[in-house]
Design a protein around this motif. Structure first.
Motif, short mmCIF file in Angstrom:
data_model
loop_
_atom_site.label_atom_id
_atom_site.label_comp_id
_atom_site.label_asym_id
_atom_site.label_seq_id
_atom_site.Cartn_x
_atom_site.Cartn_y
_atom_site.Cartn_z
N GLY A 84 77.55 63.72 77.22
CA GLY A 84 76.12 64.03 77.26
C GLY A 84 75.66 64.93 76.13
N SER A 85 76.42 65.01 75.05
CA SER A 85 76.01 65.87 73.94
C SER A 85 75.31 65.05 72.86
CB SER A 85 77.22 66.59 73.33
OG SER A 85 78.04 65.71 72.61
N PHE A 86 74.31 65.65 72.23
CA PHE A 86 73.65 65.02 71.09
C PHE A 86 72.86 66.06 70.32
CE2 PHE A 86 70.78 64.54 74.70
CZ PHE A 86 69.55 64.91 74.19
N HIS A 87 72.60 65.75 69.07
CA HIS A 87 71.82 66.60 68.17
C HIS A 87 70.35 66.40 68.53
CE1 HIS A 87 71.08 67.64 63.61
NE2 HIS A 87 70.63 68.58 64.42
N MET A 88 69.71 67.41 69.08
CA MET A 88 68.37 67.21 69.67
C MET A 88 67.22 67.74 68.81
SD MET A 88 68.36 70.03 72.75
CE MET A 88 66.63 69.78 73.12
N ALA A 89 67.49 68.63 67.87
CA ALA A 89 66.40 69.15 67.03
C ALA A 89 67.01 69.73 65.76
CB ALA A 89 65.60 70.23 67.77
N HIS A 90 66.20 69.71 64.70
CA HIS A 90 66.71 70.23 63.43
C HIS A 90 65.56 70.82 62.62
CE1 HIS A 90 70.26 70.37 60.81
NE2 HIS A 90 69.38 70.40 59.82
N GLU A 108 78.16 78.46 55.06
CA GLU A 108 78.75 79.01 56.28
C GLU A 108 77.88 78.61 57.46
OE1 GLU A 108 80.60 83.15 58.13
OE2 GLU A 108 79.20 83.26 56.44
N ASP A 109 78.51 78.12 58.51
CA ASP A 109 77.82 77.67 59.73
C ASP A 109 78.15 78.65 60.85
OD1 ASP A 109 76.31 76.12 61.43
OD2 ASP A 109 77.75 74.48 61.57
N ILE A 110 77.13 79.23 61.48
CA ILE A 110 77.31 80.28 62.48
C ILE A 110 76.50 79.94 63.73
CG2 ILE A 110 77.03 82.74 62.98
CD1 ILE A 110 77.04 83.26 59.97
N ILE A 111 77.09 80.12 64.90
CA ILE A 111 76.35 79.96 66.16
C ILE A 111 75.48 81.20 66.34
CG2 ILE A 111 76.52 79.83 68.68
CD1 ILE A 111 79.06 78.19 68.30
N THR A 112 74.18 80.99 66.45
CA THR A 112 73.25 82.12 66.51
C THR A 112 72.59 82.30 67.87
OG1 THR A 112 71.48 80.70 65.66
CG2 THR A 112 72.74 82.01 64.05
N GLU A 113 72.62 81.26 68.74
CA GLU A 113 72.01 81.40 70.06
C GLU A 113 72.53 80.31 70.98
OE1 GLU A 113 71.12 83.04 72.61
OE2 GLU A 113 69.46 84.04 71.57
N VAL A 114 72.45 80.58 72.29
CA VAL A 114 72.77 79.59 73.32
C VAL A 114 71.65 79.64 74.34
CG1 VAL A 114 74.44 78.82 75.04
CG2 VAL A 114 75.25 79.97 72.96
N TYR A 115 71.10 78.48 74.68
CA TYR A 115 70.01 78.40 75.63
C TYR A 115 70.42 77.57 76.85
CZ TYR A 115 67.20 79.64 71.50
OH TYR A 115 66.68 80.25 70.38
N ARG A 125 72.66 76.61 69.33
CA ARG A 125 71.98 76.63 68.03
C ARG A 125 72.93 77.20 66.97
NH1 ARG A 125 65.98 78.75 67.62
NH2 ARG A 125 65.74 76.59 68.35
N SER A 126 73.04 76.49 65.88
CA SER A 126 73.83 77.03 64.77
C SER A 126 73.00 76.99 63.50
CB SER A 126 75.14 76.25 64.58
OG SER A 126 74.93 75.01 63.96
N GLU A 127 73.33 77.88 62.58
CA GLU A 127 72.62 77.97 61.31
C GLU A 127 73.63 77.86 60.18
OE1 GLU A 127 69.97 81.27 60.90
OE2 GLU A 127 69.04 80.95 62.87
N LEU A 128 73.44 76.83 59.36
CA LEU A 128 74.26 76.66 58.17
C LEU A 128 73.42 77.03 56.95
CD1 LEU A 128 76.71 73.83 57.22
CD2 LEU A 128 74.97 74.58 55.58
N THR A 129 73.85 78.06 56.25
CA THR A 129 73.14 78.53 55.06
C THR A 129 74.00 78.28 53.83
OG1 THR A 129 71.92 80.20 56.31
CG2 THR A 129 72.07 80.52 53.93
N PRO A 157 65.72 80.57 78.33
CA PRO A 157 65.36 79.14 78.35
C PRO A 157 65.14 78.61 76.94
CG PRO A 157 63.49 80.48 78.98
CD PRO A 157 64.66 81.42 78.88
N TYR A 158 65.37 77.34 76.78
CA TYR A 158 65.17 76.72 75.47
C TYR A 158 63.69 76.80 75.09
CZ TYR A 158 65.55 73.34 71.66
OH TYR A 158 65.53 72.73 70.43
N PRO A 159 63.37 77.31 73.92
CA PRO A 159 61.96 77.49 73.54
C PRO A 159 61.23 76.17 73.34
CG PRO A 159 63.41 78.00 71.69
CD PRO A 159 64.30 77.80 72.87
#
Length: 288
Positions: A84-90, A108-115, A125-129, A157-159
């Motif tokens: 049930g996993s998928f890329h839902m927003a970018h 570098e890819d870092i996990i920045t939040e979990v909702y 949510r991860s951020e690759l900069t 909650p997920y925003p």
């Protein structure tokens, strides 16, 4: 459901290297549908980079050191249940224009939040900069992946998106055709996920044939939007974001609708015209 801890925030891939040349910029443009009258994205003389080339390392393989056999963002290091996993927003943020003739970047890819989605899964949510050789930021990807097998009771909650489409006809519409081999062409930029090429893999995931890469649709939307919002000046794009709503199959006609939302901002929706359903929804693009 399994519980997912917010202690995963801060998990990182560590520093990696992403290198590309002008050929990669041109190949990417072809992968997101650039036509024979859009040589500014494909001819090395006067070449311009489509802003969404910046998404390539998020699900990338080629040009990344250490080498990846298959696309892997930071969430794969957690060995989570993929059911049930998928890329839902970018969202892609451009801190400076992408150098069209090539560059060597540090990523570098870092996990920045979990909702938590009210018991309907956990969103990581991860951020690759990417940074240039001087240490300056070039682009940042903010990707949200839902894991349907998990809940996170202590998480926020997920925003919700703040995009509200005006109650009027769009200011611009652009139709295009996703070629029958578009998924094969796009994968040459590095998204070699077998879902997008292997028939048996697609069937195991519930599809009767391979589907398009979500970030390929994202690139189509950006290329079409540039035509109307900043013609001939893709370097003016500062950010683009959207929710991924429905799978898109190769060999499909699509339509982008754009609504101006003030100076330097527009909202958009990308529709699958064959099935009358949105591919990308709640889209927003900003430029200077």
């Amino acid at each position: 459901m399994k519980e997912l801890s917010r202690n995963i925030i801060g998990t990182t891939t560590g520093k990696e290297t992403f290198e590309y040349a002008w050929r990669d910029i041109a190949l990417y443009a072809a992968g997101v549908g650039a036509k024979d009258n859009e040589t500014q994205y494909q001819y090395e003389v006067g070449l311009k980079a489509l802003p969404t080339y910046g998404v390539v390392p998020y699900w990338g393989t080629f040009g990344i050191t250490p080498h990846r056999d298959l696309p892997r963002n930071v969430t794969f290091s957690l060995n989570l249940d993929q059911e049930g996993s998928f890329h839902m927003a970018h969202k892609l943020i451009l801190h400076q224009p992408i150098a069209p003739m090539g560059a060597r970047l540090t990523i570098e890819d870092i996990i920045t939040e979990v909702y938590d989605r009210n018991g309907k899964g956990a969103v990581v949510r991860s951020e690759l900069t990417a940074y240039d050789e001087s240490g300056a930021k070039v682009f940042t990807n903010v990707g949200d992946t839902i894991f349907g097998a998990y809940s996170v009771p202590s998480a926020p909650p997920y925003p919700k998106s703040t995009v509200v489409f005006p109650e009027r006809e769009p200011d611009f519409t652009e139709k295009d055709f996703v070629a029958p081999n578009q998924h094969l062409l796009y994968r040459l930029s590095g998204d070699t996920n077998r879902l997008h090429v292997d028939l048996e893999e697609a069937r195991q995931r519930g599809f009767d044939r391979p589907i398009m890469q979500g970030l390929c649709s994202f690139g189509f939307a950006c290329r079409l939007a540039v035509r109307d919002l900043v013609p001939g000046q893709p370097e003016r794009i500062k950010s683009i974001e959207a929710q991924m709503r429905n799978p898109l199959f190769p060999g499909t006609e699509i339509e982008l609708s754009l609504w101006k939302a003030g100076d330097g901002r527009a909202y958009f929706r990308l529709m699958d015209l064959q099935n009358s359903r949105p591919v990308l929804e709640k889209g927003e693009i900003d430029w200077e």
